[in-house]
Design a protein around this motif. Structure first.
Motif, short mmCIF file in Angstrom:
data_model
loop_
_atom_site.label_atom_id
_atom_site.label_comp_id
_atom_site.label_asym_id
_atom_site.label_seq_id
_atom_site.Cartn_x
_atom_site.Cartn_y
_atom_site.Cartn_z
N LEU A 97 33.29 72.84 49.59
CA LEU A 97 32.98 72.83 48.16
C LEU A 97 31.48 72.75 47.93
O LEU A 97 30.93 73.43 47.05
N VAL A 98 30.80 71.92 48.71
CA VAL A 98 29.34 71.79 48.60
C VAL A 98 28.67 73.14 48.86
O VAL A 98 27.72 73.52 48.16
N LYS A 99 29.17 73.88 49.84
CA LYS A 99 28.60 75.21 50.15
C LYS A 99 28.86 76.20 49.03
O LYS A 99 27.98 76.97 48.65
N VAL A 100 30.08 76.17 48.49
CA VAL A 100 30.42 77.09 47.39
C VAL A 100 29.52 76.82 46.19
O VAL A 100 29.08 77.77 45.50
N LEU A 101 29.23 75.56 45.92
CA LEU A 101 28.38 75.18 44.77
C LEU A 101 26.89 75.34 45.07
O LEU A 101 26.06 75.12 44.19
N ASP A 155 35.84 65.38 45.09
CA ASP A 155 35.55 66.70 44.54
C ASP A 155 35.00 66.59 43.12
O ASP A 155 34.12 67.37 42.71
N ILE A 156 35.49 65.61 42.36
CA ILE A 156 34.99 65.39 41.00
C ILE A 156 33.54 64.92 41.04
O ILE A 156 32.68 65.40 40.27
N LEU A 157 33.24 64.01 41.95
CA LEU A 157 31.86 63.53 42.09
C LEU A 157 30.93 64.68 42.49
O LEU A 157 29.83 64.81 41.94
#
Length: 380
Positions: free
Chosen positions: A266-270, A226-228
């Motif tokens: 997370l990728v979708k949210v970002l 998640d940090i990456l």
């Protein structure tokens, strides 16, 4: 000599890969008989079986590591009659030490990670069983240092007993058993496999001009992907609304694990889906290194990552998290890679940006790092 290798898991991981690599080099050549016992099944089980080695899956009754598991392991030990037990990963190390205590079979324990990350309860068990093993092998100097400070160090030994002459003897005894044998890889064999029927960028929707940040490993919390991903999203925002179409940064994550669904969400949210590729589990993960432009490691802590060594075998610049950003077992900051504190999203994004700018400027830094890393892995 009859050797029983006890390992917690044969899933995908650095300790598992190290065991497979070791067995593939010595079986039939060292004059020893090897067997493997394990608790959690995974793809490395077949690799070991294919070497002609007997493997034993340790069953459970209620839960893993219950008394039934311990009893079954004792029966495996009676069946195999090993002269020595070699254990890897924390749970197997503790259980092997208990077996050693009751059976008087010498045990060699491998340490693959930072002991500070194991937690208080695990460290409590570690301190109380440390003198049951014949040798303790750390895979890097940093792993050894953490074990010395957190487990064998006098302050922590005081927690285990009243600090007296007996405790001093225990500490000296444990300290004398601790040695470093660094993780290693067969560079030429790895490169030969990677370039045979090699992958191409087009196989995964990348162009020749894309700047590909690659990561290889288990998608588990300790790895902090998640940090990456957040650092990569911050990198993308540097070029808002859109990076140079001739050279776009892309993130390629090779591996699978319990965090995959959360990371994809997370990728979708970002809103960076078109820049990120999840390949899932790949038995040929080593074939991705030639298509990467840099290698990313974002773990909360690591021992000496096999994936990192593999990336360096292809000359890749490495960006790695580390508790000490001034030193590392194989990375010299600004020379053959970059070190960033764990959870430092902005610092990680800035490190990636340095390499991305170098990519846009014709890769002079990449060429220097490529040579240094290839020279390093050939001489280590």
């Amino acid at each position: 000599m009859n050797i029983l290798h006890l390992i917690t898991s044969l899933k995908v991981g650095g300790a598992e890969s190290a065991l497979v690599n070791y067995l593939s080099k010595v079986v039939g050549k060292d004059g020893n008989t090897h067997s493997v016992a394990y608790f959690h099944h995974g793809p490395n089980a077949k690799k070991i079986e294919d070497l002609g080695i007997n493997i034993y899956k340790i069953p459970r009754f209620f839960f893993t590591y219950d008394l039934y598991s311990f009893w079954c392991l004792k029966n495996i030990v009676k069946l195999v009659c090993p002269d020595v037990i070699h254990s890897s990963l924390w749970s197997s190390n503790i259980i092997a030490r208990l077996i050693a205590k009751v059976s008087r079979i010498p045990v060699i324990c491998d340490l693959h990670g930072n002991s500070f990350d194991e937690g208080r309860l695990r460290n409590w068990f570690d301190r109380r069983t440390v003198n049951y093993c014949a040798k303790i092998v750390a895979v890097s100097d940093s792993v050894k240092d953490s074990y010395l400070k957190n487990i064998i160090g006098s302050k922590n030994l005081t927690d285990a007993c009243n600090y007296n002459n007996e405790c001093r003897k225990m500490q000296a005894n444990a300290n004398s058993k601790l040695v470093v044998i660094k993780n290693g890889i067969d560079v030429q064999a790895l490169r030969d496999k990677a370039f045979k029927d090699s992958l191409t960028r087009k196989d995964f929707g990348f162009s020749d001009n894309d700047f590909i940040i690659g990561a290889v490993g288990r998608l588990e919390p300790i790895k902090s992907y998640d940090i990456l991903i957040k650092a990569f999203a911050l990198l993308i925002s540097f070029f808002h609304p859109e990076p140079d179409p001739a050279s776009k940064p892309k993130l390629c994550i090779v591996g699978d694990g319990s965090q995959r669904i959360q990371l994809e969400a997370l990728v979708k949210v970002l809103k960076i889906e078109k820049h990120v590729v999840f390949t899932g589990f790949r038995s040929d993960a080593y074939k991705f290194y030639p298509i990467f432009d840099c290698f990313a490691l974002s773990s909360q802590s690591e021992g000496l990552s096999i994936a990192l060594l593999e990336a360096m075998a292809f000359g890749l610049p490495v960006i790695s998290t580390n508790l000490d950003i001034s030193s590392h077992d194989v990375i010299t900051p600004e020379v053959n890679g970059f070190l960033v504190y764990p959870n430092d999203i902005e610092g990680y994004a800035l490190a990636i940006n340095k390499l991305f700018k170098d990519h846009q400027n014709g890769r002079p830094l990449r060429r220097d790092i490529n040579k240094r890393n290839l020279d390093l892995v050939r001489t280590e």
